[in-house]
Scaffold this motif. Structure first.
Motif, PDB file in Angstrom:
ATOM      1  N   TYR A 186       0.792  -1.214   0.000  1.00  0.00           N
ATOM      2  CA  TYR A 186       0.000   0.000   0.000  1.00  0.00           C
ATOM      3  C   TYR A 186       0.837   1.283   0.000  1.00  0.00           C
ATOM      4  O   TYR A 186       0.665   2.134  -0.882  1.00  0.00           O
ATOM      5  CB  TYR A 186      -0.983   0.014   1.183  1.00  0.00           C
ATOM      6  N   ALA A 187       1.726   1.451   0.958  1.00  0.00           N
ATOM      7  CA  ALA A 187       2.510   2.695   1.045  1.00  0.00           C
ATOM      8  C   ALA A 187       3.327   2.920  -0.223  1.00  0.00           C
ATOM      9  O   ALA A 187       3.378   4.040  -0.751  1.00  0.00           O
ATOM     10  CB  ALA A 187       3.408   2.681   2.279  1.00  0.00           C
ATOM     11  N   TYR A 211       1.813   5.667  -7.608  1.00  0.00           N
ATOM     12  CA  TYR A 211       0.743   6.303  -8.363  1.00  0.00           C
ATOM     13  C   TYR A 211       0.761   7.825  -8.245  1.00  0.00           C
ATOM     14  O   TYR A 211       0.350   8.519  -9.179  1.00  0.00           O
ATOM     15  CB  TYR A 211      -0.611   5.695  -8.006  1.00  0.00           C
ATOM     16  N   ASP A 212       1.266   8.373  -7.131  1.00  0.00           N
ATOM     17  CA  ASP A 212       1.459   9.824  -7.062  1.00  0.00           C
ATOM     18  C   ASP A 212       2.363  10.284  -8.207  1.00  0.00           C
ATOM     19  O   ASP A 212       2.064  11.254  -8.903  1.00  0.00           O
ATOM     20  CB  ASP A 212       2.106  10.244  -5.739  1.00  0.00           C
ATOM     21  N   HIS A 247      -7.953   7.214   2.730  1.00  0.00           N
ATOM     22  CA  HIS A 247      -8.447   6.596   3.947  1.00  0.00           C
ATOM     23  C   HIS A 247      -7.310   5.744   4.500  1.00  0.00           C
ATOM     24  O   HIS A 247      -6.240   5.670   3.904  1.00  0.00           O
ATOM     25  CB  HIS A 247      -9.680   5.740   3.669  1.00  0.00           C
ATOM     26  N   GLU A 248      -7.553   5.054   5.580  1.00  0.00           N
ATOM     27  CA  GLU A 248      -6.494   4.243   6.199  1.00  0.00           C
ATOM     28  C   GLU A 248      -5.898   3.234   5.227  1.00  0.00           C
ATOM     29  O   GLU A 248      -4.689   3.058   5.171  1.00  0.00           O
ATOM     30  CB  GLU A 248      -7.046   3.523   7.435  1.00  0.00           C
ATOM     31  N   ASP A 249      -6.726   2.579   4.441  1.00  0.00           N
ATOM     32  CA  ASP A 249      -6.260   1.513   3.556  1.00  0.00           C
ATOM     33  C   ASP A 249      -6.612   1.739   2.092  1.00  0.00           C
ATOM     34  O   ASP A 249      -6.589   0.801   1.303  1.00  0.00           O
ATOM     35  CB  ASP A 249      -6.847   0.167   4.003  1.00  0.00           C
ATOM     36  N   GLN A 297      -6.065   0.103  -3.063  1.00  0.00           N
ATOM     37  CA  GLN A 297      -6.447  -0.211  -1.687  1.00  0.00           C
ATOM     38  C   GLN A 297      -5.998  -1.600  -1.276  1.00  0.00           C
ATOM     39  O   GLN A 297      -5.756  -2.465  -2.107  1.00  0.00           O
ATOM     40  CB  GLN A 297      -7.961  -0.122  -1.550  1.00  0.00           C
ATOM     41  N   ARG A 298      -5.894  -1.756   0.040  1.00  0.00           N
ATOM     42  CA  ARG A 298      -5.733  -3.099   0.577  1.00  0.00           C
ATOM     43  C   ARG A 298      -7.100  -3.761   0.444  1.00  0.00           C
ATOM     44  O   ARG A 298      -8.127  -3.129   0.704  1.00  0.00           O
ATOM     45  CB  ARG A 298      -5.324  -3.034   2.040  1.00  0.00           C
TER      46      ARG A 298
END
Length: 139
Positions: A23-24, A30-31, A45-47, A61-62
């Motif tokens: 994820y990170a 993608y940025d 969001h968180e994930d 997303q996860r």
């Protein structure tokens, strides 16, 4: 046939989501890659994180079920570029961010005479594309 509703959005799709096991790293990837196409990070969001030009169009997303993300065989996500220079920039940024090339930028007349695009595999192995329709290629 039902009555048409004009939402002001010409797209047929609301959004696309890809699962990631990194994820990170995927957010950083993608940025960098989507910035070449004029997309910005719009929400996180968180994930899950999304990018777009005017609204959340592409999510990473996860997986919600907690199981590992998997790659779809025969599927890919195609992003719109405005010209061949954006396709080329997408390619360069994606490879620099760790993608694997799946088809260098260039015309592919079998997709249509004005087609110009490239394909890469992201950090999780998802196939992604940037393409534009360049009428100068149509001859």
């Amino acid at each position: 046939m039902s009555e048409e509703i004009d939402t002001g959005n010409p797209s047929a799709l609301s959004h696309v989501s890809l699962g990631t096991n990194r994820y990170a790293e995927a957010v950083v990837f993608y940025d960098a890659v989507l910035a070449t196409l004029g997309c910005t990070r719009l929400m996180e969001h968180e994930d899950a994180c999304c990018w777009g030009k005017a609204y959340p169009e592409f999510w990473v997303q996860r997986p919600i079920d907690g199981r590992p993300a998997t790659v779809g065989n025969g599927s890919h996500v195609g992003f719109v570029a405005v010209d061949p220079a954006q396709v080329d920039a997408f390619w360069v940024a994606a490879l620099a961010a760790g993608a694997q090339g799946e088809g260098a930028p260039g015309p592919r007349p079998h997709y249509g005479a004005p087609y110009y695009g490239c394909f890469v595999r992201d950090l999780d192995g998802h196939k992604i594309e940037a393409a534009c329709w360049d009428e100068s290629l149509a001859g």
